[in-house]
Write an enzyme that holds these catalytic residues in place. Structure first.
Site, PDB file in Angstrom:
ATOM      1  N   GLY A 182       0.772  -1.241   0.000  1.00 16.68           N
ATOM      2  CA  GLY A 182       0.000   0.000   0.000  1.00 16.68           C
ATOM      3  C   GLY A 182       0.801   1.288   0.000  1.00 16.68           C
ATOM      4  O   GLY A 182       0.217   2.358  -0.115  1.00 16.68           O
TER       5      GLY A 182
ATOM      6  N   LEU B 167     -11.462  -0.225  -7.444  1.00 20.22           N
ATOM      7  CA  LEU B 167     -12.621  -1.068  -7.111  1.00 20.22           C
ATOM      8  C   LEU B 167     -13.112  -0.666  -5.722  1.00 20.22           C
ATOM      9  O   LEU B 167     -12.318  -0.604  -4.776  1.00 20.22           O
ATOM     10  CB  LEU B 167     -12.231  -2.546  -7.147  1.00 20.22           C
ATOM     11  CG  LEU B 167     -11.631  -3.062  -8.468  1.00 20.22           C
ATOM     12  CD1 LEU B 167     -11.278  -4.542  -8.358  1.00 20.22           C
ATOM     13  CD2 LEU B 167     -12.588  -2.844  -9.634  1.00 20.22           C
TER      14      LEU B 167
ATOM     15  N   HIS C  34     -10.902  -9.400  -0.487  1.00 16.72           N
ATOM     16  CA  HIS C  34      -9.503  -9.764  -0.715  1.00 16.72           C
ATOM     17  C   HIS C  34      -9.385 -11.280  -0.601  1.00 16.72           C
ATOM     18  O   HIS C  34      -9.498 -11.838   0.483  1.00 16.72           O
ATOM     19  CB  HIS C  34      -8.604  -9.078   0.310  1.00 16.72           C
ATOM     20  CG  HIS C  34      -7.154  -9.325   0.068  1.00 16.72           C
ATOM     21  ND1 HIS C  34      -6.203  -9.234   1.044  1.00 16.72           N
ATOM     22  CD2 HIS C  34      -6.496  -9.672  -1.060  1.00 16.72           C
ATOM     23  CE1 HIS C  34      -5.023  -9.514   0.531  1.00 16.72           C
ATOM     24  NE2 HIS C  34      -5.176  -9.785  -0.745  1.00 16.72           N
TER      25      HIS C  34
ATOM     26  N   LYS D 287      -4.242  -7.217   8.297  1.00 18.39           N
ATOM     27  CA  LYS D 287      -5.310  -8.208   8.390  1.00 18.39           C
ATOM     28  C   LYS D 287      -5.582  -8.554   9.847  1.00 18.39           C
ATOM     29  O   LYS D 287      -4.649  -8.617  10.652  1.00 18.39           O
ATOM     30  CB  LYS D 287      -4.904  -9.478   7.632  1.00 18.39           C
ATOM     31  CG  LYS D 287      -4.726  -9.241   6.127  1.00 18.39           C
ATOM     32  CD  LYS D 287      -4.035 -10.421   5.462  1.00 18.39           C
ATOM     33  CE  LYS D 287      -3.773 -10.111   3.988  1.00 18.39           C
ATOM     34  NZ  LYS D 287      -2.870 -11.097   3.377  1.00 18.39           N
TER      35      LYS D 287
ATOM     36  N   GLU E   2      -1.258  -8.888  -7.009  1.00 20.59           N
ATOM     37  CA  GLU E   2       0.144  -9.085  -6.617  1.00 20.59           C
ATOM     38  C   GLU E   2       0.396 -10.541  -6.298  1.00 20.59           C
ATOM     39  O   GLU E   2      -0.536 -11.287  -6.012  1.00 20.59           O
ATOM     40  CB  GLU E   2       0.463  -8.306  -5.322  1.00 20.59           C
ATOM     41  CG  GLU E   2       0.488  -6.818  -5.466  1.00 20.59           C
ATOM     42  CD  GLU E   2       0.508  -6.093  -4.126  1.00 20.59           C
ATOM     43  OE1 GLU E   2       0.954  -6.675  -3.127  1.00 20.59           O
ATOM     44  OE2 GLU E   2       0.060  -4.942  -4.103  1.00 20.59           O
TER      45      GLU E   2
ATOM     46  N   ASN F  12       2.776 -12.888  -3.608  1.00 25.46           N
ATOM     47  CA  ASN F  12       3.703 -12.924  -2.483  1.00 25.46           C
ATOM     48  C   ASN F  12       4.569 -14.169  -2.595  1.00 25.46           C
ATOM     49  O   ASN F  12       4.046 -15.269  -2.761  1.00 25.46           O
ATOM     50  CB  ASN F  12       2.953 -12.936  -1.155  1.00 25.46           C
ATOM     51  CG  ASN F  12       2.114 -11.686  -0.986  1.00 25.46           C
ATOM     52  OD1 ASN F  12       2.567 -10.586  -1.307  1.00 25.46           O
ATOM     53  ND2 ASN F  12       0.896 -11.833  -0.522  1.00 25.46           N
TER      54      ASN F  12
ATOM     55  N   ARG G 166       6.509 -15.565  -0.376  1.00 22.95           N
ATOM     56  CA  ARG G 166       6.900 -16.082   0.939  1.00 22.95           C
ATOM     57  C   ARG G 166       5.743 -16.896   1.513  1.00 22.95           C
ATOM     58  O   ARG G 166       4.656 -16.914   0.945  1.00 22.95           O
ATOM     59  CB  ARG G 166       7.179 -14.918   1.888  1.00 22.95           C
ATOM     60  CG  ARG G 166       5.935 -14.064   2.086  1.00 22.95           C
ATOM     61  CD  ARG G 166       6.089 -12.970   3.122  1.00 22.95           C
ATOM     62  NE  ARG G 166       4.791 -12.419   3.494  1.00 22.95           N
ATOM     63  CZ  ARG G 166       4.087 -11.558   2.780  1.00 22.95           C
ATOM     64  NH1 ARG G 166       4.541 -11.134   1.611  1.00 22.95           N
ATOM     65  NH2 ARG G 166       2.910 -11.125   3.193  1.00 22.95           N
TER      66      ARG G 166
HETATM   67  C1  MV4 Z   1      -6.654  -1.821  -4.953  1.00 21.57           C
HETATM   68  C2  MV4 Z   1      -7.855  -1.460  -4.291  1.00 21.57           C
HETATM   69  C3  MV4 Z   1      -8.936  -1.096  -5.064  1.00 21.57           C
HETATM   70  N1  MV4 Z   1      -8.829  -1.088  -6.423  1.00 21.57           N
HETATM   71  N2  MV4 Z   1      -6.607  -1.796  -6.299  1.00 21.57           N
HETATM   72  C4  MV4 Z   1      -3.909  -2.060  -1.064  1.00 21.57           C
HETATM   73  C5  MV4 Z   1      -2.566  -2.611  -0.868  1.00 21.57           C
HETATM   74  C6  MV4 Z   1      -2.178  -3.299  -2.122  1.00 21.57           C
HETATM   75  N3  MV4 Z   1      -1.750  -4.626  -1.798  1.00 21.57           N
HETATM   76  C7  MV4 Z   1      -3.385  -3.293  -2.999  1.00 21.57           C
HETATM   77  N4  MV4 Z   1      -4.374  -2.507  -2.324  1.00 21.57           N
HETATM   78  C8  MV4 Z   1      -5.546  -2.190  -2.919  1.00 21.57           C
HETATM   79  N5  MV4 Z   1      -5.563  -2.177  -4.277  1.00 21.57           N
HETATM   80  C9  MV4 Z   1      -7.670  -1.424  -7.004  1.00 21.57           C
HETATM   81  N6  MV4 Z   1      -7.583  -1.405  -8.343  1.00 21.57           N
HETATM   82  C10 MV4 Z   1      -7.868  -1.504  -2.897  1.00 21.57           C
HETATM   83  C11 MV4 Z   1      -6.718  -1.864  -2.207  1.00 21.57           C
HETATM   84  C12 MV4 Z   1      -6.837  -1.937  -0.764  1.00 21.57           C
HETATM   85  C13 MV4 Z   1      -6.791  -3.178  -0.116  1.00 21.57           C
HETATM   86  C14 MV4 Z   1      -6.574  -4.367  -0.797  1.00 21.57           C
HETATM   87  C15 MV4 Z   1      -6.516  -5.571  -0.135  1.00 21.57           C
HETATM   88  C16 MV4 Z   1      -6.671  -5.606   1.244  1.00 21.57           C
HETATM   89  C17 MV4 Z   1      -6.878  -4.465   1.941  1.00 21.57           C
HETATM   90  C18 MV4 Z   1      -6.936  -3.219   1.287  1.00 21.57           C
HETATM   91  C19 MV4 Z   1      -7.148  -2.046   1.992  1.00 21.57           C
HETATM   92  C20 MV4 Z   1      -7.198  -0.858   1.346  1.00 21.57           C
HETATM   93  C21 MV4 Z   1      -7.035  -0.798  -0.043  1.00 21.57           C
END
Ligand code: MV4
Length: 423
Positions: A143, A181, A186, A215, A265, A267, A269
């Site tokens: 993030g 989005l 997740h 989390k 993404e 990971n 690990r």
């Molecule tokens: C996003 C999203 C909404 N739309 N991508 C946050 C960290 C990074 N790993 C990806 N993240 C996000 N990407 C799009 N196109 C919202 C998040 C996000 C999020 C994603 C997974 C778990 C928790 C989150 C908390 C805030 C934002």
């Protein structure tokens, strides 16, 4: 496995339980992580003086550092994880998306590769994608460097701030862009692959219950995902592993909008929440990581993997349950819960002093049941049974979430917890 273990620790972790339980231990430096756990020469020197064969990087610190993996191998130790090249490739989020989506996974609609310096071109791309758009750092993940642009007037500024943050954190200013989005879930898929091109998946986990990208609760399997969807997504992920020449344990992360799984993404690990997958598959993921690193072929094929029941993990942090302020200090009475389907992973014991230097995660409480209802009932019982005196913990938050009708129905998304905390 009959393998003698050396625990590495910083000066302040001398009294940690894992250090006392290991066959040998080595102090690798002072409490600040950059002087100990992130000090690559110190870690390698410790492996040398103890005559170790292999190094397991765990799930923090150097676990996804390609340079570390490379230096471990150059020093003739086995790195228990993927190849340095695979870690490096997945560390570049633009490259990861490109490779995974060529292999058949879906992505969030977004920029084709990196954003260029021409703002007019970027505006054109954003219009094509459709606002709101999210600016992301190619070296990011987790993030950092994430910035939302709700319309064209915010785009310039979002890019500027994202660039500064990315440069500060990663020394890299490469950015990309995705459609934002709003309320996705997740969902992630666990894979195992060996060095001979065999790959299997161990199913999915729902990790939507989070606050500020930390989390709190994870479960397996995800609710409302059919066996057919799981099988298709799992096959796409194992195929992606094979295309990549990936070996080791890995996790594919998705945002699920109720229609499509959008890859975001990978990971490279083992993850904090791996025990829920272990519970429903009966597979010891860390043990498999060691077998794979030792050059053994996977002992199981996809057809051998059976999914049994439901598992939930509550992450227990040394934090104030309302303000989430870290609560370090001495643990008074400590009583872990037990019984069928209950697992506690922790380094705590009565009298242990929790340092303020590191992450506040102090225990993982995992319950398994024949179905979600039983796993939840066991979790409610276990949370009530668990005693950690002397410090504040997040146990009350878990109890609050587990009493919510919406959570019990599984009607959650990544913004659920922040919505209920705002009330
Ligand atoms: C996003 C999203 C909404 N739309 N991508 C946050 C960290 C990074 N790993 C990806 N993240 C996000 N990407 C799009 N196109 C919202 C998040 C996000 C999020 C994603 C997974 C778990 C928790 C989150 C908390 C805030 C934002």
């Amino acid at each position: 496995m009959g393998i003698a273990t050396v625990a590495l620790h910083s000066e302040i972790d001398r009294e940690a339980k894992y250090v006392k339980l290991a066959d040998e231990s080595v102090c690798i430096g002072p409490a600040p992580a950059h002087l100990s756990y992130l000090n690559i020469p110190a870690v390698i020197a410790a492996a040398e003086v103890t005559n170790a064969n292999a190094i397991h990087p765990g799930y923090g610190f150097l676990a996804e550092n390609a340079d570390f993996a490379e230096q471990v191998e150059k020093s003739n130790f086995i790195f228990i994880g993927p190849s340095p090249q695979a870690i490096r490739r997945m560390g570049d989020k633009i490259e990861a998306i490109k490779r995974m989506c060529n292999g058949g996974l879906h992505r969030v609609p977004g920029s084709d590769g990196a954003l260029c310096d021409d703002i007019e071109k970027t505006k054109e791309q954003a219009r094509r994608i459709g606002y709101p758009v999210l600016i992301k750092a190619a070296a990011g993940g987790g993030g950092k460097g994430l910035r939302l642009a709700e319309d064209e007037s915010q785009l310039d500024n979002a890019i500027r701030i994202s660039k500064i943050e990315s440069n500060l954190n990663f020394g890299n200013t490469t950015l990309y862009m995705e459609k934002f989005l709003h309320n996705p879930r997740h969902i992630e898929m666990q894979v195992l692959a060996d060095k001979y091109g065999n790959a299997i998946h161990l199913g999915d986990r729902d990790c939507s219950i989070q606050r500020r990208r930390q989390k709190l609760i994870e479960e397996a399997p995800s609710l409302g995902i059919s066996d057919e969807q799981r099988q298709i997504l799992g096959q796409q992920c194992t195929k992606a592993c094979q295309n990549l020449g990936y070996f080791g344990a890995g996790t594919f992360e998705f945002l699920y909008d109720g229609k499509e799984f959008h890859f975001i993404e990978m990971n490279t690990r083992v993850q904090v929440e791996h025990p829920v997958t272990e519970a429903i598959t009966g597979i010891d993921i860390v043990k498999e990581q060691i077998h794979i690193a030792a050059g053994e072929a996977l002992s199981k094929r996809q057809d051998d993997i059976e999914f049994r029941g439901h598992a939930i993990e509550c992450r227990i942090n040394a934090e104030h349950p309302e303000t989430f302020k870290p609560s370090p200090g001495a643990v008074g009475r400590y009583h872990p819960p037990g019984g069928p389907g209950v697992r506690v992973d922790t380094h705590l014991y009565s009298g242990y002093e929790i340092p303020l230097h590191y992450d506040s995660l102090i225990a993982k409480l995992i319950t398994h049941g024949s179905d979600r209802k039983e796993a939840l009932a066991r979790m409610q019982g276990a949370l009530e049974e668990m005693i950690i005196d002397g410090i504040e913990t997040t146990i009350p938050i878990h109890q609050r979430i587990l009493a919510k009708k919406k959570f019990l129905r599984g009607a959650v998304d990544i913004n659920y917890l922040e919505r209920i905390l705002a009330r």
